[in-house]
Design an enzyme around this catalytic site. Structure first.
Site, mmCIF file in Angstrom:
data_model
loop_
_atom_site.group_PDB
_atom_site.id
_atom_site.type_symbol
_atom_site.label_atom_id
_atom_site.label_comp_id
_atom_site.label_asym_id
_atom_site.label_seq_id
_atom_site.Cartn_x
_atom_site.Cartn_y
_atom_site.Cartn_z
ATOM 1 N N HIS A 226 105.537 -7.754 132.852
ATOM 2 C CA HIS A 226 106.453 -7.548 131.732
ATOM 3 C C HIS A 226 107.667 -8.457 131.882
ATOM 4 O O HIS A 226 107.890 -9.048 132.933
ATOM 5 C CB HIS A 226 106.902 -6.087 131.651
ATOM 6 C CG HIS A 226 105.857 -5.165 131.122
ATOM 7 N ND1 HIS A 226 104.884 -4.613 131.918
ATOM 8 C CD2 HIS A 226 105.626 -4.705 129.859
ATOM 9 C CE1 HIS A 226 104.096 -3.841 131.178
ATOM 10 N NE2 HIS A 226 104.515 -3.881 129.932
ATOM 11 N N LYS B 35 112.641 -5.300 131.849
ATOM 12 C CA LYS B 35 112.021 -3.979 131.910
ATOM 13 C C LYS B 35 112.452 -3.262 133.182
ATOM 14 O O LYS B 35 112.381 -3.818 134.274
ATOM 15 C CB LYS B 35 110.495 -4.082 131.851
ATOM 16 C CG LYS B 35 109.802 -2.715 131.773
ATOM 17 C CD LYS B 35 108.326 -2.857 131.473
ATOM 18 C CE LYS B 35 107.623 -1.512 131.461
ATOM 19 N NZ LYS B 35 108.167 -0.593 130.424
#
Length: 255
Positions: free
Chosen positions: A148, A152
């Site tokens: 990600h 995040k």
């Protein structure tokens, strides 16, 4: 009149995308959009109001459902407010502790509640497939890699944890090993779990099964956050007409 939707975390990455989807749909109407910070005044032409007013807005604007992409603490506050007001609640927030998950789940006694770590249709297909793959390949090593963007906060991702649950239910796995360092021989009961955070990657999940001189990889790659926003709006439109209870995104897709 369309489904009346309230949006929390409206100035965040996902909140802005949700508002974009809602304003493009003829069957939806945005009743309010709130954010903890009101530094952003408007998104998609919609006024961003203070999250401190959530209880009043629920009472005065009378939404049919609320969509939430925030953080665990905020999501729990919004869920509690919705439960008190009798408003269905959809959340894609991740990073809850087990205790927080229980608190969120409890609101399903009072309102229709749908919590999903991922609203991509392809991820639902992956969740359905991974258990069959693990059960069909007993004795194979299993590793999970998720990637990600660098902003995040939670790791592994909520989607990765759901995949791990499916893997553990289908095979003889009792241990999750997060990364490896030094002397750490692999055991048959472990699943290797690896979380990568880099750049602006929207989201990628890969399950690797290896054994018998062969390798199987099951991969889902999200190329745009819009896929999550569209799925969350689909879920909200569906949930608005449901009785109190706890629902899963798979139920939306099979309706």
């Amino acid at each position: 009149m369309g489904v009346r939707v309230g949006v929390t975390g409206a100035a965040g990455r996902m909140g802005q995308r949700v508002l974009g989807v809602l304003t493009d749909r003829d069957d939806c109407e945005v009743t309010f959009a709130v954010n903890r910070s009101t530094d952003v005044e408007r998104v998609q032409g919609i006024e961003i109001e203070s999250a401190l007013e959530i209880n009043l807005l629920l009472e005065e604007r009378d939404p049919d459902v609320v969509i939430d992409f925030t953080g665990p603490a905020s999501a729990l506050e919004y869920a509690a407010a919705c439960a008190e007001a009798g408003v269905p609640f959809v959340t894609g927030t991740t990073g809850f502790s087990s205790d927080e998950e229980s608190q969120l789940d409890a609101h399903g006694d009072d309102i229709a509640l749908l919590h999903s770590p991922n609203f991509a249709r392809g991820v639902q297909a992956l969740l359905a497939l991974v258990g069959d793959a693990v059960a069909s390949l007993p004795g194979y090593d299993v590793e999970l890699v998720e990637t990600h963007h660098n902003g995040k906060r939670d790791a592994p991702s909520g989607t990765a944890n759901r995949l791990l649950e499916e893997i553990e239910a289908a095979g003889d796995f009792t241990d999750r090993v997060h990364g490896r360092e030094g002397e750490q021989p692999r055991t048959p009961s472990e699943i290797g779990v690896h979380a990568l955070r880099a750049g602006n990657v929207t989201g990628e999940h890969e399950v690797v099964l290896a054994g018998n001189h062969e390798e199987l990889r099951l991969t889902h790659r999200a190329e745009d956050r819009g896929v999550f926003a569209a799925g969350a709006v689909d879920a909200a439109v569906w949930l608005a007409g449901q009785e109190p209870g706890r629902y899963d995104f798979s139920e939306v897709l099979s309706a």
